[in-house]
Scaffold this active site. Structure first.
Site: not given
Ligand code: GFB
Length: 319
Positions: A14, A181, A109-111, A142, A138
């Protein structure tokens, strides 16, 4: 189909972004919301969870608790993401079954889908191809959760269901640059660059991967809708139906935040899966659709970030 009136609903997780949104959403239903304090119930420990469920006697459980993080955290801490999530799932499903809780909604999750699944991704794409390496740990946890729900349904007749949300954002998100994220990271980077008067802000990867986003409050609304109206073995996708390249998202975030400098790319960071747009046709055909537009949701999330940043004394203005 499942009347929430008078029911006792335990929202596991929560304090997280989705769990807290589910608690807010359930406040407008005629039910009692149960929560477990982290200091008293460690969700990875079966005995803690068994005791809590036996005492609290929920009628239904929303399992929104998970070890979550962005692409870098997933890639850096594979054991944590696999092991902690499996433990949370086995503890909560086990305690639910032992205590005769007949309704449980599991959040995935969509992954879970193959890295190169045909787009938009239908529920049936599950287990049809190799996973994206950065978050396979992950994803496996899931997928195990979906299978637990199906197995308890098949063997014990339990009414356990699963929802697979797309990438989520909103108030209560994690803004730590190493573990967050993409959207909270971009909000923070754009804000800090604006405050510092920096000429640039950095985006990870190539900026070309496409992502779909849904506000946590829309997600919570969909989850409560499924809790009330859905009872079947197949998991259900929960998305907004629209995706865009990360570079375009970054430009939108800069517009919302008011950062007018340049966006540069750090290509040493991973891109992850090239695209993951969900097909949410099943949920839409049941009568649910999202309400919060991305730009409005981002503006509200930026406001939330500023107010929580003020509490933590992060600089919020250029003065
Ligand atoms: O949201 P994100 O970390 O996860 O990254 P995923 C999405 C995209 O944004 C990738 C880019 O292509 C990253 O390289 N990106 C650009 C960045 N700049 C940044 C930044 O500063 N920070 C981050 N974090 N990303 C996750 C999974 O995948 O999605 C989890 O790892 C989960 O397991 C989640 O499923 C919903 O969308 O790639």
């Amino acid at each position: 189909m499942y009347d929430l009136k008078g029911k006792r609903i335990w929202v596991a997780g929560h304090r997280g972004m989705v769990g807290s949104a589910v608690v807010r959403r359930l406040a407008s239903e005629n039910c009692t919301v149960l929560t477990a304090k982290r200091q008293e119930v460690d969700l990875t420990r079966q005995a803690d969870v068994e005791r809590f469920v036996a005492d609290a006697r929920p009628d239904a459980i929303v399992l929104a608790a998970a070890k979550v993080g962005g692409i870098l955290a997933n890639d850096t801490y594979p054991a944590d993401f696999l092991y902690e999530n499996l433990r949370i799932e086995t503890s909560v499903f086990g305690a639910a079954h032992t205590n005769d809780v007949d309704r449980l909604l599991f959040l995935g999750s969509s992954c879970i889908y193959p890295r190169l699944a045909p787009q938009p991704i239908e529920e049936e794409a599950l287990l049809t191809g190799p996973l994206e390496p950065t978050n396979q740990w992950y994803a496996i946890a899931k997928i195990a959760g979906i299978k637990l729900a199906q197995a308890f349904r098949k063997q014990h007749g339990r009414d356990y269901i699963s929802a697979m949300p797309t990438n989520l954002y909103g108030p209560g998100d994690n803004f730590d640059l190493n573990s967050s994220h993409v959207l909270p990271a971009l909000i923070r980077k754009a804000h800090e660059a604006k405050v510092a008067g920096a000429p640039t802000m950095t985006l990870w990867g190539t900026g070309t991967p496409r992502r779909e986003f849904l506000h946590a409050d829309d997600c919570a609304d969909a989850l409560v809708f499924l809790l009330k109206n859905y009872s079947d073995a197949s998991h259900v996708n929960v998305g907004s139906g629209e995706d865009s390249p990360i570079l375009e998202l970054a430009q939108l975030v800069c517009e919302v935040v008011g950062f007018e400098g340049e966006i540069t790319l750090d290509r040493s960071k991973p891109d992850g899966t090239p695209r993951k747009l969900m097909d949410s046709g099943i949920l839409q055909a049941m009568g649910w659709s999202p309400r919060i537009l991305l730009k409005e949701g981002l503006a509200a999330t930026y406001e939330w970030y500023l107010s929580s940043a003020r509490q933590e004394e992060i600089p919020v203005s250029a003065t």
